[in-house]
Design a protein around this motif. Sequence first.
Motif, PDB file in Angstrom:
ATOM      1  N   PRO A   1      86.306  48.998  65.775  1.00  0.00           N
ATOM      2  CA  PRO A   1      87.205  48.792  66.915  1.00  0.00           C
ATOM      3  C   PRO A   1      88.445  49.666  66.683  1.00  0.00           C
ATOM      4  O   PRO A   1      88.955  49.707  65.555  1.00  0.00           O
ATOM      5  CB  PRO A   1      87.566  47.307  66.822  1.00  0.00           C
ATOM      6  N   TRP A   2      88.889  50.390  67.702  1.00  0.00           N
ATOM      7  CA  TRP A   2      90.013  51.320  67.497  1.00  0.00           C
ATOM      8  C   TRP A   2      91.309  50.538  67.270  1.00  0.00           C
ATOM      9  O   TRP A   2      91.504  49.488  67.848  1.00  0.00           O
ATOM     10  CB  TRP A   2      90.151  52.241  68.712  1.00  0.00           C
ATOM     11  N   SER A   3      92.169  51.039  66.383  1.00  0.00           N
ATOM     12  CA  SER A   3      93.418  50.325  66.109  1.00  0.00           C
ATOM     13  C   SER A   3      94.446  51.311  65.574  1.00  0.00           C
ATOM     14  O   SER A   3      94.095  52.428  65.181  1.00  0.00           O
ATOM     15  CB  SER A   3      93.188  49.236  65.052  1.00  0.00           C
ATOM     16  N   SER A   4      95.696  50.859  65.524  1.00  0.00           N
ATOM     17  CA  SER A   4      96.727  51.762  64.988  1.00  0.00           C
ATOM     18  C   SER A   4      96.474  52.016  63.499  1.00  0.00           C
ATOM     19  O   SER A   4      96.787  53.081  62.980  1.00  0.00           O
ATOM     20  CB  SER A   4      98.121  51.199  65.241  1.00  0.00           C
ATOM     21  N   LYS A   5      95.851  51.038  62.816  1.00  0.00           N
ATOM     22  CA  LYS A   5      95.563  51.234  61.385  1.00  0.00           C
ATOM     23  C   LYS A   5      94.574  52.401  61.200  1.00  0.00           C
ATOM     24  O   LYS A   5      94.696  53.200  60.274  1.00  0.00           O
ATOM     25  CB  LYS A   5      94.976  49.946  60.802  1.00  0.00           C
ATOM     26  N   ILE A   6      93.590  52.487  62.098  1.00  0.00           N
ATOM     27  CA  ILE A   6      92.626  53.588  62.035  1.00  0.00           C
ATOM     28  C   ILE A   6      93.380  54.916  62.204  1.00  0.00           C
ATOM     29  O   ILE A   6      93.187  55.871  61.452  1.00  0.00           O
ATOM     30  CB  ILE A   6      91.566  53.448  63.160  1.00  0.00           C
ATOM     31  N   GLU A   7      94.284  54.956  63.196  1.00  0.00           N
ATOM     32  CA  GLU A   7      95.017  56.200  63.466  1.00  0.00           C
ATOM     33  C   GLU A   7      95.885  56.575  62.275  1.00  0.00           C
ATOM     34  O   GLU A   7      95.917  57.736  61.852  1.00  0.00           O
ATOM     35  CB  GLU A   7      95.879  56.043  64.717  1.00  0.00           C
ATOM     36  N   GLU A   8      96.579  55.571  61.707  1.00  0.00           N
ATOM     37  CA  GLU A   8      97.446  55.869  60.549  1.00  0.00           C
ATOM     38  C   GLU A   8      96.613  56.355  59.362  1.00  0.00           C
ATOM     39  O   GLU A   8      97.032  57.230  58.614  1.00  0.00           O
ATOM     40  CB  GLU A   8      98.215  54.603  60.127  1.00  0.00           C
ATOM     41  N   SER A   9      95.417  55.788  59.218  1.00  0.00           N
ATOM     42  CA  SER A   9      94.583  56.166  58.064  1.00  0.00           C
ATOM     43  C   SER A   9      94.090  57.608  58.201  1.00  0.00           C
ATOM     44  O   SER A   9      94.005  58.335  57.208  1.00  0.00           O
ATOM     45  CB  SER A   9      93.383  55.225  57.934  1.00  0.00           C
TER      46      SER A   9
END
Length: 484
Positions: free
Chosen positions: A462-470
């Motif tokens: 599921p897309w999330s800001s954590k994915i983007e930051e990682s």
Amino acid sequence: MLAVDKQSSEFLYRQVIDLIAENIESGALRPGDRLPSLRRMSVRIGVSIPTVRQAYIELERQRRVESRPQSGFYVRGIAGNPLVRPSPPDADRLAQPVSVSGISLMERVYDAIHQPDVVPFGIANPCMARPAAKSLNRAMKRVMSRAEERSITYAPTHGDPTLRRQIAYRYLDTVGSTIEPANICVTNGGQEALLIALQAVANKGDIIAVESPTYHGLLELIDSLGMLAIEVETCPEDGVMLDSLRETLKAHPVSACLFSTTLNNPLGASMSEKNRKELVEIIDQNGIPLIEDDVYGELLFSGHRPKPAECYSKSGRILTCGSFSKTAAPGYRIGWLVAGKYMEKVKRLKRSYSCSSGLLQQLTLSEFLASGDYDRYLHMLRPALQCNAERMRSLVAQHFPKETRTSNPVGGSVLWLELPGDISAENLFDDAIEAGISTAPGSIFSPCNCYHNFVRLSFGHPWSSKIEESIAWLGARVQHQLNG
Ligand SMILES: Cc1ncc(COP(=O)(O)O)c(C=O)c1O
């Protein structure tokens, strides 16, 4: 805010273009997002449908959005540099059969995936982009209320007949081909299907031709069976390069080929219909079996399911491995093998390994398929994966060094990156895991450890800001290594 000024001398369709562009620039519309439909947009901003259409078509011409048949217009990401064809770094190294190396790194990759709270870029798990847990749970409850004692007993060795029938029906429904239920053996995931297929056609010491790069789990199998692997050059767009395959078969006594015709893992490459037919001809001319790993067969973003090579062959020498792990429930561990003329041997092997696969899971999947929920689920899953792919490619183009090359998968859930310079993806793996991010370093996708500067990243979440930051963190880390 969306608005147009009808008093302005600027053409209305130009104003619509500016509105969309502003929203893309502000991040309100992100790569992979669907633009409002023509009708909805026209009502919202008070212009005609043809005006909105003209704006969308112009945005498509500018390559800022793309249209998808029967679906609408979608925001395109930044593409970055494409992988060059073929991608293997050193063709000479591929030309010899080898015992598989790098098993200990594979073990570390598996351990990392299962650490609590880790960002799981290291595992190819498409279903988690939009889990079907609720609807599968409902299907299981219905099964349990009907089946009672039957739900806890043994299944027939080669699988529950209703599930085998559903699988056969699905081949008819999606590719128009006849696969007899009696020719299907249900297995514990695609992995057991591959294990049984390999044992059915080859012995210890035999040479198996594999794609380069290829799925590491299959290399582990080849290693555990004491077989040798030989890599065949594989193109990021079209899959196995058939001229290289011919050369390999001329030079070495290959016992079997093991290829993904649809969506090679990690490249995301798929073979054209023409190449599938040609592959079948090569297999038949050489009189060797083909094990076709088709676990991603249903996951092209377009929704089109290519015919497995199996459907073009009359020799019975093709064994096709499928699985519900990538399209419904990896934890159920249900896959299958279409076994051609090897069916009797396959059944014997299945009986000796695991007797049969879990009946409750089989009945649940059978119910899931029969109710139409499986189809409905795949209709939601594919666009979710495509949206994630677009976003991940854009973020890689934004945050990784500009020389990084990126695959352009047409389905599935992984991106394959070639890092610039002499960057070690294994070092990146070690650093990232300290930061709570798992990755899959390139060398585990090659029996002779090619691809040390490649990395596979999964977008099946599921897309999330954590994915983007990682992703940003990984890009910065690679840039740091590159700066030395
Ligand atoms: C190409 C490929 N084949 C087979 C498998 C194994 O599938 P399963 O989880 O059903 O055992 C995987 C899983 O990652 C895979 O990527």
